[in-house]
Scaffold this motif. Structure first.
Motif: not given
Length: 387
Positions: A264, A268, A270-272, A274-276, A302, A306
């Motif tokens: 990552p 990535d 933004g995707r993290l 959104e998933e959260t 990242y 995370q």
């Protein structure tokens, strides 16, 4: 460096080593006796044999007391031809120590003992005339040559022994250093894999745990919504298993290296988030970074975010988490995560996440810190733009 003692590199003698040395000493004595024993009275022969036997016994301890034993048998050789072999053996052994303050006095004593035997004890020595002059010159020259040869041979043996001992020590040291390097490499690899496992698996599993825990308390969901939530949990578990399979493959030696596999990056994040957020967590992100950080720096950012999400999910479920990113190529990047302390969840924590994250940030040339301000937990990191 301090010079090594001769006792450090003198090898232990085997039974055969003792036997052939004594045979050589007896051979030297026998050669001298055959040329000098004629016309001796009985008391003279008994004295020679007695001193010779005593010398051969004493020379056995020549390594324990080198100077003392060599001095005694050298003095005995002035009165006994049988002791000459023991004297030569002791002088060779003394010379292997390669200490001139010992070699020179004993060599002079050996020369004096030889001349005393020739002048006083040997009945065949002429006392006057040209033949006496020739014999004296011959014996002096022969004594100097023999003593010099004995000392040179002993020093050569000592030098060779020290060289072999030094080479052996160097080989043992190299093996020990190699074993240490291998152990350090293994430990580094274990830490790297453990860090990757924690960064990836802890995040996914804590996400699954929170979703499952929330689902247990939701009584207003329809059957379709429950199936959807269970499907999300199942997908997260599958992704966690895939990550675990990758790391286990590395441990077995037949998988893809986690650090060479697709990683990552900053894009990535933004995707993290959104998933959260889709998993039910209250999270916001403020991104004020000027430009696009390099890939290696983005990966570290990242992982910091995370880990902050994972910690907040574990230890402050339900609390709002705010992620702030600021920085530029000139000043580096600041990463700040803030969340209020909440009720602790049942998800176990080992405390290794922040340790591994600190190692990662240190390796990237940055710094990581965490603290409490009243009831707010703060995790902050600074990373240089170029690593």
């Amino acid at each position: 460096m301090q010079q090594r003692s001769p006792d450090d590199y003198q090898p232990r003698l085997s039974l055969w080593g003792h036997v052939w040395r004594y045979l050589a000493a007896l051979g030297i004595s026998a050669l001298g006796l055959t040329s000098s024993v004629g016309g001796w009275p009985d008391w003279r022969f008994a004295l020679d044999v007695s001193l010779g036997v005593i010398s051969l016994v004493l020379v056995f301890w020549r390594r324990r007391w080198p100077v003392t034993i060599t001095t005694i048998v050298t003095i005995a050789s002035a009165f006994s031809m049988l002791a000459a072999g023991a004297s030569a053996l002791a002088l060779v052994s003394l010379a292997t120590r390669r200490r001139w303050r010992e070699i020179i006095p004993i060599s002079l004593l050996s020369f004096v003992a030889g001349m005393f035997w020739f002048a006083v004890m040997d009945t065949a020595t002429p006392t006057a005339g040209p033949s006496a002059f020739v014999m004296w010159g011959l014996n002096i020259g022969l004594s100097v040559v023999v003593i010099g040869a004995i000392v040179a041979w002993g020093m050569y043996i000592g030098s060779r022994r020290e060289l072999i001992a030094a080479l052996r020590l160097r080989a043992e040291t190299a093996e020990a250093e190699q074993a240490l390097r291998v152990a350090q490499a293994r430990e580094t690899e274990r830490r790297r894999i453990a860090r990757e496992m924690h960064d990836v698996l802890a995040h996914r599993i804590s996400h699954i745990s929170m979703q499952a825990g929330a689902l247990a308390y939701r009584e207003d969901l329809s059957a379709d919504q429950i199936r959807s939530e269970v499907g999300t949990i199942r997908d997260g578990a599958h992704r966690a298993l895939e990550d675990l399979r990758t790391v286990l493959g590395v441990l077995r030696g037949n998988g893809e290296d986690p650090e060479t596999a697709p990683q990552p990056t900053y894009a990535d994040l933004g995707r993290l988030i959104e998933e959260t957020r889709a998993g039910g967590m209250n999270i916001t992100m403020e991104d004020d970074v000027e430009g696009s950080p390099p890939e290696a720096v983005g990966r570290s950012i990242y992982r910091v975010v995370q880990e902050g999400i994972t910690n907040a999910r574990k230890h402050a479920p339900g609390a709002a988490l705010k992620v702030t990113l600021r920085g530029s190529e000139e000043h580096g990047i600041d990463v700040l995560l803030r969340n209020r302390l909440g009720f602790d969840s049942n998800t176990p924590g080992s405390g290794l996440g922040l340790i591994g994250l600190t190692e990662r940030v240190d390796l990237a040339g940055g710094r990581l810190a965490h603290r409490l301000e009243k009831d707010v937990f703060i995790l902050e990191a600074w990373l240089p733009w170029g690593q």
